[in-house]
Design a protein around this motif. Structure first.
Motif, PDB file in Angstrom:
ATOM      1  N   LEU A 138      12.830 -17.754 -14.898  1.00 11.91           N
ATOM      2  CA  LEU A 138      11.277 -17.626 -15.795  1.00 11.91           C
ATOM      3  C   LEU A 138      11.711 -16.498 -16.487  1.00 11.91           C
ATOM      4  N   MET A 139      11.167 -16.595 -17.957  1.00 16.95           N
ATOM      5  CA  MET A 139      11.358 -15.333 -18.342  1.00 16.95           C
ATOM      6  C   MET A 139       9.703 -14.407 -18.563  1.00 16.95           C
ATOM      7  N   GLY A 140       9.465 -13.437 -17.911  1.00 19.73           N
ATOM      8  CA  GLY A 140       7.790 -13.155 -18.019  1.00 19.73           C
ATOM      9  C   GLY A 140       8.086 -13.411 -16.693  1.00 19.73           C
ATOM     10  N   PHE A 141       8.640 -13.585 -15.332  1.00 17.47           N
ATOM     11  CA  PHE A 141       7.742 -13.506 -14.246  1.00 17.47           C
ATOM     12  C   PHE A 141       8.912 -12.712 -13.393  1.00 17.47           C
ATOM     13  N   GLY A 142       8.197 -11.865 -12.644  1.00 15.61           N
ATOM     14  CA  GLY A 142       8.542 -11.416 -11.455  1.00 15.61           C
ATOM     15  C   GLY A 142       9.120  -9.797 -12.140  1.00 15.61           C
ATOM     16  N   HIS A 143       9.149  -9.088 -10.689  1.00 16.07           N
ATOM     17  CA  HIS A 143       9.287  -7.390 -10.739  1.00 16.07           C
ATOM     18  C   HIS A 143       9.688  -7.151  -9.581  1.00 16.07           C
ATOM     19  N   ARG A 144      10.530  -5.840 -10.501  1.00 15.71           N
ATOM     20  CA  ARG A 144      10.354  -4.982  -9.509  1.00 15.71           C
ATOM     21  C   ARG A 144       9.707  -4.597  -8.021  1.00 15.71           C
ATOM     22  N   VAL A 145       8.582  -4.171  -8.950  1.00 16.49           N
ATOM     23  CA  VAL A 145       7.705  -3.238  -8.284  1.00 16.49           C
ATOM     24  C   VAL A 145       6.726  -4.076  -7.747  1.00 16.49           C
ATOM     25  N   TYR A 146       5.922  -4.632  -9.081  1.00 14.46           N
ATOM     26  CA  TYR A 146       5.054  -5.617  -8.540  1.00 14.46           C
ATOM     27  C   TYR A 146       5.170  -6.585  -7.504  1.00 14.46           C
ATOM     28  N   LYS A 147       4.258  -7.067  -6.489  1.00 18.39           N
ATOM     29  CA  LYS A 147       4.263  -7.851  -5.818  1.00 18.39           C
ATOM     30  C   LYS A 147       2.996  -8.514  -5.769  1.00 18.39           C
ATOM     31  N   ALA A 189      15.061   8.671  -7.173  1.00 19.71           N
ATOM     32  CA  ALA A 189      15.460   9.216  -7.912  1.00 19.71           C
ATOM     33  C   ALA A 189      15.046  10.596  -7.999  1.00 19.71           C
ATOM     34  N   CYS A 190      13.916  10.844  -7.863  1.00 20.27           N
ATOM     35  CA  CYS A 190      13.311  12.773  -8.330  1.00 20.27           C
ATOM     36  C   CYS A 190      11.596  12.353  -7.948  1.00 20.27           C
ATOM     37  N   GLU A 191      10.735  13.188  -7.886  1.00 20.09           N
ATOM     38  CA  GLU A 191       9.437  13.901  -7.906  1.00 20.09           C
ATOM     39  C   GLU A 191       8.887  13.779  -9.494  1.00 20.09           C
ATOM     40  N   SER A 192       7.612  13.260  -9.579  1.00 15.48           N
ATOM     41  CA  SER A 192       7.266  12.802 -11.062  1.00 15.48           C
ATOM     42  C   SER A 192       5.767  12.324 -11.060  1.00 15.48           C
ATOM     43  N   GLN A 193       4.495  12.890 -11.394  1.00 13.13           N
ATOM     44  CA  GLN A 193       3.560  13.524 -11.770  1.00 13.13           C
ATOM     45  C   GLN A 193       2.801  12.685 -12.309  1.00 13.13           C
ATOM     46  N   ILE A 194       3.699  11.864 -13.261  1.00 13.85           N
ATOM     47  CA  ILE A 194       3.152  11.498 -14.230  1.00 13.85           C
ATOM     48  C   ILE A 194       2.612   9.963 -14.169  1.00 13.85           C
ATOM     49  N   THR A 195       3.538   8.476 -13.542  1.00 15.65           N
ATOM     50  CA  THR A 195       3.031   7.704 -13.359  1.00 15.65           C
ATOM     51  C   THR A 195       2.453   7.222 -11.807  1.00 15.65           C
ATOM     52  N   LEU A 255      -1.547  -0.046 -11.548  1.00 20.92           N
ATOM     53  CA  LEU A 255      -0.850   0.944 -12.391  1.00 20.92           C
ATOM     54  C   LEU A 255      -1.744   2.183 -13.033  1.00 20.92           C
ATOM     55  N   LEU A 256      -1.301   3.455 -12.535  1.00 20.94           N
ATOM     56  CA  LEU A 256      -2.354   4.735 -13.254  1.00 20.94           C
ATOM     57  C   LEU A 256      -0.939   5.947 -13.886  1.00 20.94           C
ATOM     58  N   TYR A 257      -2.237   6.203 -14.817  1.00 22.97           N
ATOM     59  CA  TYR A 257      -1.085   7.044 -15.614  1.00 22.97           C
ATOM     60  C   TYR A 257      -1.987   8.942 -15.631  1.00 22.97           C
ATOM     61  N   ARG A 258      -1.217   9.349 -14.888  1.00 23.57           N
ATOM     62  CA  ARG A 258      -2.121  11.036 -14.636  1.00 23.57           C
ATOM     63  C   ARG A 258      -3.392  10.574 -14.099  1.00 23.57           C
ATOM     64  N   GLY A 259      -2.760   9.099 -13.060  1.00 24.13           N
ATOM     65  CA  GLY A 259      -4.270   9.136 -12.097  1.00 24.13           C
ATOM     66  C   GLY A 259      -5.254   8.808 -12.706  1.00 24.13           C
ATOM     67  N   TYR A 260      -5.308   8.225 -13.630  1.00 21.36           N
ATOM     68  CA  TYR A 260      -5.936   7.395 -14.076  1.00 21.36           C
ATOM     69  C   TYR A 260      -5.618   5.777 -14.647  1.00 21.36           C
ATOM     70  N   PRO A 261      -6.818   4.435 -14.730  1.00 22.40           N
ATOM     71  CA  PRO A 261      -6.043   3.492 -13.943  1.00 22.40           C
ATOM     72  C   PRO A 261      -5.865   2.934 -15.787  1.00 22.40           C
ATOM     73  N   ILE A 321      -0.506   0.875 -25.508  1.00 21.61           N
ATOM     74  CA  ILE A 321      -0.927   2.025 -24.025  1.00 21.61           C
ATOM     75  C   ILE A 321      -0.108   0.796 -22.854  1.00 21.61           C
ATOM     76  N   LEU A 322      -0.407  -0.533 -23.128  1.00 22.06           N
ATOM     77  CA  LEU A 322      -0.129  -1.352 -21.815  1.00 22.06           C
ATOM     78  C   LEU A 322       1.350  -0.569 -21.467  1.00 22.06           C
ATOM     79  N   HIS A 323       2.302  -0.483 -22.760  1.00 22.42           N
ATOM     80  CA  HIS A 323       3.600  -0.334 -22.508  1.00 22.42           C
ATOM     81  C   HIS A 323       4.585   1.170 -22.552  1.00 22.42           C
ATOM     82  N   ALA A 324       2.871   2.085 -22.452  1.00 20.70           N
ATOM     83  CA  ALA A 324       3.586   3.935 -22.977  1.00 20.70           C
ATOM     84  C   ALA A 324       4.000   4.226 -21.536  1.00 20.70           C
TER      85      ALA A 324
END
Ligand code: SDX
Length: 429
Positions: free
Chosen positions: A301-310, A52-58, A67-73, A225-228
């Motif tokens: 099972l709540m807490g399982f599965g993700h649209r992106v993380y396979k 939906a957009c171009e982004s440089q954040i995550t 998972l990288l925030y501005r390139g940092y793991p 930090i994990l949820h940011a």
């Protein structure tokens, strides 16, 4: 941004469309001209294949569990930094120097109080109102108190609104909790760090000094930090879409909080803990795993599965480690919910169904156990998620506002309703 082109054949039309390449991750096919050239829309209701957009954040690599925030793991940021350092990184794109960090901490700390009249705003809620309902109302109401930071065309007002939101969310969240339990509000203190301040505003009382546990404060800071931020998830996309109309930042963040509340999204941490409590014991796990696999049973099972993380959600690994740290610090040796969670994870990760569908624990699987052990009621779990995600929403909103190509988001549709027909008077129906 290197560019090439792709060709699409639609009916008797062949259309060349530009392909854009980012720094890492999938290329994108720019379909902006598709409707004009073919008279057709694309159709992707869950945005499973749509950028939906171009982004440089995550950046997220769901197959590799990156998972990288501005390139940092995320692992390195959670291990070595603190939450306000992550806030600075997400907002400005670079890790702060010592002086920049000290200045940022100072500015945030001195925006933590809220307008005193907002205290009366809380009185309008029932005591048993869900804290997320209170947060949606109060954050939206900030635009009624801070008129001097609602002009989105003014970069300075955007910066002030950003500082205010990051600084005031802990204060409002703690007030929502105190109001719910009927205890007096605690004012923020400028001599405490961000997470310590929040713990004291939640669990301190005016009758005595509150001693912050450095281990719990560090654990909570890491959870923040994990949820940011997390790329273009549902609530971030909501904030971007609300912001694309020019709505003020407080209203946009309130929209993000409302979306995050859903059990398929940020509400999953509350739902996951309720699920673990419903399972109750390790012996009951097979019955619930069978329900989750049954196509005719809506149970998941709540807490399982993700649209992106396979693959495994990298945040869940850190959350699991944090859960053990917190339980050890609090001397909780045998938490039955943790026993159920660990055994449920073991069973699920070896079950054909979950392996085939690539369902792994996500960030919400262990966060509930940790937050419950820290003393937060289940109804506050998603409030803490919203508190931490506010900086991500703000950074994404700010990036969208500054994007010269930004325009109001206005998707189209595939219409399957009634064709044109004439009105029939009620006497003839
Ligand atoms: C967050 O997007 C983000 O980045 C979100 C987030 C963030 O930081 O912002 O990471 C935070 O929201 C994490 C997700 C929290 N939600 C939950 O834990 C709720 C339980 N999970 C599911 O509701 C589901 O996995 C979703 C909503 C998270 C993802 O759903 P998708 O990608 O739309 O996948 P799907 O629903 O199409 O599922 C694919 C298949 C389906 O089976 P089939 O129809 O193909 O036969 O997997 C099954 C689903 O039935 N499935 C599950 C399951 N999740 C998916 N089966 C059992 N239990 C589950 N949890």
């Amino acid at each position: 941004m290197t560019a090439s082109s792709g060709t699409i054949k639609v009916g008797d039309k062949t259309v060349d469309l530009p392909v854009k390449t980012g720094t890492i991750g999938p290329d994108v096919l720019d379909i902006g001209a598709l409707y004009g050239k073919t008279g057709m829309f694309t159709y992707d209701p869950g945005f499973t294949s749509t950028a939906a957009c171009e982004s440089q954040i995550t950046y997220i690599d769901g197959d590799e569990g990156v998972l990288l925030y501005r390139g940092y793991p995320i692992e390195q940021l959670a291990e070595h930094g603190d939450f306000l350092e992550t806030c600075y990184l997400l907002l400005y794109g670079e890790l702060p120097t010592g002086a920049q960090k000290a200045d940022f901490d100072y500015r945030i700390t001195r925006h933590t109080m809220i307008h005193e009249q907002m205290v009366r705003f809380f009185q309008g809620f029932r005591r048993d109102a869900h804290p997320m309902a209170v947060m949606v109302g109060c954050v939206g109401a900030l635009s009624a108190f801070y008129h001097d930071s609602t002009d989105i065309s003014d970069p300075n007002q955007r910066m002030v609104a950003s500082m205010r939101m990051i600084a005031k969310m802990p204060t409002l969240a703690a007030m929502a909790y105190k109001y719910n339990v009927g205890q007096p509000f605690m004012y923020p203190r400028n001599d405490l760090d961000y997470s310590s301040n929040f713990l004291r505003m939640c669990f301190g009382v005016p009758a005595e000094e509150y001693k912050v546990s450095p281990v719990l404060a560090r654990a909570l800071d890491r959870i923040f930090i994990l949820h940011a931020d997390h790329e273009q998830n549902a609530s971030t996309s909501t904030v971007r879409l609300a912001g694309s109309s020019g709505a003020n930042p407080f209203a946009c963040i309130a929209a993000g909080i409302a979306c995050l509340w859903g059990p398929a999204h940020g509400g999953a941490n509350e739902a996951a803990l309720k699920m673990l409590s419903e399972i109750g014991s390790v012996e009951n796990i097979p019955k619930f795993v069978a329900k989750a696999k049954d196509k005719n049973d809506p149970f998941r099972l709540m807490g399982f599965g993700h649209r992106v993380y396979k693959n495994y959600d990298p945040r869940a690994k850190i959350m699991q480690k944090t859960a053990h740290e917190v339980l050890n610090e609090l001397g909780i040796k045998d938490d039955p919910l943790l026993d159920v969670a660990v055994e449920l994870e073991r069973i699920a990760l070896h079950d054909e169904y979950f392996i085939e569908k690539k369902l792994y624990p996500n960030i919400d699987f262990y966060s509930g156990i940790t937050l419950k052990a820290m003393g937060f009621p289940v109804s506050m779990f998603t409030v803490l998620f919203a508190l931490a995600r506010t900086v991500g929403w703000i950074a994404q909103w700010s990036e969208m506002i500054k994007d010269p190509h930004q325009k109001i988001g206005r998707p189209r549709q595939l219409y399957t309703g009634a064709p044109r027909r004439d009105y029939v008077p009620v006497s003839k129906r």
